[in-house]
Design an enzyme around this catalytic site. Sequence first.
Site, PDB file in Angstrom:
ATOM      1  N   GLU A 156       2.951   2.903  -1.706  1.00 19.76           N
ATOM      2  CA  GLU A 156       2.824   2.400  -0.331  1.00 19.76           C
ATOM      3  C   GLU A 156       3.902   1.395   0.078  1.00 19.76           C
ATOM      4  OE1 GLU A 156      -1.215   0.999   0.055  1.00 19.76           O
ATOM      5  OE2 GLU A 156      -2.044   2.893  -0.641  1.00 19.76           O
ATOM      6  N   ASP A 207       2.206   7.526  -1.427  1.00 20.54           N
ATOM      7  CA  ASP A 207       1.967   6.844  -0.142  1.00 20.54           C
ATOM      8  C   ASP A 207       0.965   7.644   0.687  1.00 20.54           C
ATOM      9  OD1 ASP A 207       2.251   4.975   1.968  1.00 20.54           O
ATOM     10  OD2 ASP A 207       4.390   4.782   1.596  1.00 20.54           O
ATOM     11  N   GLU A 270      -5.016  11.335  -3.548  1.00 22.15           N
ATOM     12  CA  GLU A 270      -6.198  10.481  -3.314  1.00 22.15           C
ATOM     13  C   GLU A 270      -7.087  11.084  -2.235  1.00 22.15           C
ATOM     14  OE1 GLU A 270      -5.200   6.336  -2.760  1.00 22.15           O
ATOM     15  OE2 GLU A 270      -3.566   6.415  -4.208  1.00 22.15           O
TER      16      GLU A 270
END
Length: 360
Positions: A156, A207, A270
Site C-alpha cells: 500500500e 495494494d 485479500e
Amino acid sequence: MKYCFYIGLLLNILLLQACKKKAVAPPVQIANLKSASSFPVGAAISSIGLQNNYVYQGTFITEYNSLTPDYEFKFDQIEQQQGHVDYTACDYIINFALQYHIRVHAHTLIWHQALPAWVLSFSGDSLAWENLFKTHIQTEAAHFKGKVSSWDVVNEAIRDNNGALRNNDIQTGDGSIWRRHLGPDYIARAFQYAHEADPGAFLFYNDYGQEWNGPKLDSMISLVNKLKQRGIPISGIGMQMHTDINVSNNNLTSALQKLAATGLKIHISELDISVNPNNKANIVFTDTLQLAQAAKYQFIAETYRAIVPAAQQYGITTWEFSDHDSWIPAFFNRKDWPLPFDADYKKKPAYYSLLKGLKN
Ligand code: 9MR
C-alpha cells in the site's frame, strides 16, 4: 411355510435391488476449493483462530492450500520493543503450514501501518533510518528463508487520490514514514534487501483499489514496470480486492488485463466482497444479496482464469474465510457478510459460486 417362502423371496429381491443401487457410481462432486482449482486457493488466517477453534482449523485444512498470516508477521507484532524480536506466533503458523503442506505467502515487510511505537517515534538521520529499514527486512526475511514461498515486500505505498506515493502526510493517516525518511526509491531497495536475505522467495508489491481507482492502477503499473526494467527483483503484484457487490465487472476485467500485461505473477491477495458498502444500519442479508455476492465471487474467479495466463496465476486468497472473522464489520462499524463461509463456518451461496468459478 408357504408365506415364509414368499417373504424370503421378497427380501432377496429387495436386497438385490439395494446392491444394484450401491453399485451405481455417485455423481462426481468437487469436495473442496483447493481440488477444484488449478492454482493455489488461500485465505488469511490467524494463529489465535488455529489454536482456539477446531472448526476454523478443520475448515481451513479441508478447503485451502495457501495461507497468508493475518497480522502475525507485521512489524508491530514481531518487534514491539526495539531489539526484542519475537517470532513465536509466526513460527506456530509456519509449523502448521509445514504439517499440512500449505503454501505460506508472508505478509508484510514494509507498510506504513502496523508499526511499533518505537519506529513511529524513531529519530535519526537518513543513514540511521536506512539501517533500521534494512535490518528489519533482512532479519525477518532471513528468519523465514526456505519456509515461506513469497513475501508482500511493500504494501500500500500509493495514495488513493492521485496515484502519487504516500509521503509526508502522516497526520492524516495517509502518509508513509518510509517514503518520508528514505526517499521514493525505498521501494526498490526493499525488494533488493529482501532478495539478498531470501533469494528463493517470490517478491510482491501488494495494494488495493485496482478495480475502482484508475489513476492508482496506472501508477502501480508504471511503478512495477520501472522496477522490472531496472532489474529489481520483483516477481508479482498483489491485487487485494477488498471489493463489493456493486463494483463494475468491466473495471475488474480491464484491471486484470492491465496487470497481467506486466508479465508479473498476479495474486488476488485479500479478496472479500462486501454486501453493505453504503453502511446501511438496518440491512438484512436477503437471498437477493446472497446471490449477488455469489455471482461476483464466480465472476472474479472466472475472469482471473480467463485473463491471467496460467504461468502468472499465483492464486486467489480471501481475507479470512468466515464472516465470523472478517475485519470489515469492526473496521467500518457496520453489519456485513463478505466471505464464502457464514459466521458458523457453513458454506454460503458465495462458496458454491466461487467453487464453480474455479472449475467451470
Ligand atoms: O485484517 C487485518 C487485521 O486483523 C489487522 O489488525 C490489521 C492491522 O495489522 O490488518 C488487517 O489486514 C489488512 C492487511 O494487512 C492489508 N490490507 C488491508 C487489510 C484489512 O485492513
